[in-house]
Write a protein that holds these residues in place. Sequence first.
Motif, short mmCIF file in Angstrom:
data_model
loop_
_atom_site.label_atom_id
_atom_site.label_comp_id
_atom_site.label_asym_id
_atom_site.label_seq_id
_atom_site.Cartn_x
_atom_site.Cartn_y
_atom_site.Cartn_z
N SER A 212 0.86 -1.18 0.00
CA SER A 212 0.00 0.00 0.00
C SER A 212 0.89 1.22 0.00
O SER A 212 2.03 1.18 0.51
N SER A 213 0.41 2.33 -0.55
CA SER A 213 1.20 3.56 -0.51
C SER A 213 1.28 4.13 0.89
O SER A 213 1.95 5.14 1.12
N ALA A 214 0.65 3.45 1.87
CA ALA A 214 0.82 3.83 3.27
C ALA A 214 2.24 3.54 3.75
O ALA A 214 2.73 4.17 4.70
N VAL A 215 2.92 2.57 3.11
CA VAL A 215 4.31 2.24 3.43
C VAL A 215 5.08 2.23 2.11
O VAL A 215 4.81 1.41 1.25
N ARG B 145 -1.71 3.23 -4.66
CA ARG B 145 -2.93 3.50 -3.88
C ARG B 145 -2.79 3.05 -2.44
O ARG B 145 -2.02 2.14 -2.13
N ASP B 146 -3.60 3.66 -1.57
CA ASP B 146 -3.70 3.23 -0.18
C ASP B 146 -4.73 2.11 -0.09
O ASP B 146 -5.93 2.36 0.06
N TRP C 275 -4.59 -0.09 2.31
CA TRP C 275 -4.77 -0.22 3.75
C TRP C 275 -3.88 0.83 4.41
O TRP C 275 -2.94 1.34 3.80
N SER C 276 -4.21 1.16 5.63
CA SER C 276 -3.40 2.13 6.37
C SER C 276 -2.92 1.58 7.71
O SER C 276 -1.99 2.12 8.30
N ASP C 277 -3.53 0.49 8.17
CA ASP C 277 -3.19 -0.11 9.47
C ASP C 277 -2.54 -1.46 9.23
O ASP C 277 -3.21 -2.48 9.08
N GLY C 278 -1.19 -1.48 9.19
CA GLY C 278 -0.47 -2.71 8.92
C GLY C 278 -0.72 -3.78 9.96
O GLY C 278 -0.77 -4.97 9.64
#
Length: 291
Positions: free
Chosen positions: A244-247, A260-261, A263-266
């Motif tokens: 995810s683009s969260a990491v 893309r995001d 997820w945000s909570d690994g």
Amino acid sequence: MNDLGVHALVWTGDWTPEGARTAAARSREAGYDLVEISLHDPGIVDVKATREVLAAHELGVVCSRGLPFDSDVSSDDPATAARGEALLRQALRLTHDLGGHYFGGVLYGALGKYGHPPTAKGREHAVRALRRLAAEAEGLGVTLGLEVVNRYESNLVNTARQGLELIDEIGAANVLVHLDTYHMNIEEQDFSRPVRACGDRLGYVHIGESHRGYLGSGTVDFPAFFHALADIGYQGPITFESFSSAVIAPGLSHDLAVWRDLWSDGADLAAHARSYIAGQLKAAHARAAVV
């Protein structure tokens, strides 16, 4: 029966000592047995610190990497292929130094979209390089895994059958197939026949959803895949892989087109995946016992 792993990119975009501490602690908290480290930036890997943090959390390690186009081991250009082989040998030695016994990924070419089909000369370069790499790996007690990826990440190995054919050419017993459900969803006819075709030459498994997000929320037929694993008696590692683009990992995230995001909570993602995989394994082995 199977060690369950998680890709470090669920937790951290790099493998600095701080990133290693974060990934190891969170992998163990989520109940995993091993962590997969991408060696796309080997210069930042602190071997001593990594071994210490893995031992502290009682985690195993596997390593992977792909190659850039300027170091493509399947290039027609001998100098380019030689640079690729040097990178593979560096990663192999680093895998061994970290205490790992498995080194896999797209070891046979560049990781990215080619503008042309593979050539006979390029394939010959890849086979010869991997034959030499396998001999070195055998001496280190390391198994090599050739990951089967989709057409946008390789022009050489897109199906399990192509992976087996390349392994036959290499002719080394410590080179096995690495299947990934994300890529299978794009390229294979189904999720059962490729597993059975590999049989005891299946050495590693990536579990990823069709969109690389939460397992069970996409189009992958996981029951068929896990039932096939049970049917062949697969006892190797099963590693959850999600991006995810969260990491973000500089370079690698762009190579993998992580835009893309998802997820945000690994932590929530990894805990869900651990439970999901365990449930699929339990159901598959229960069915195999009845049959």
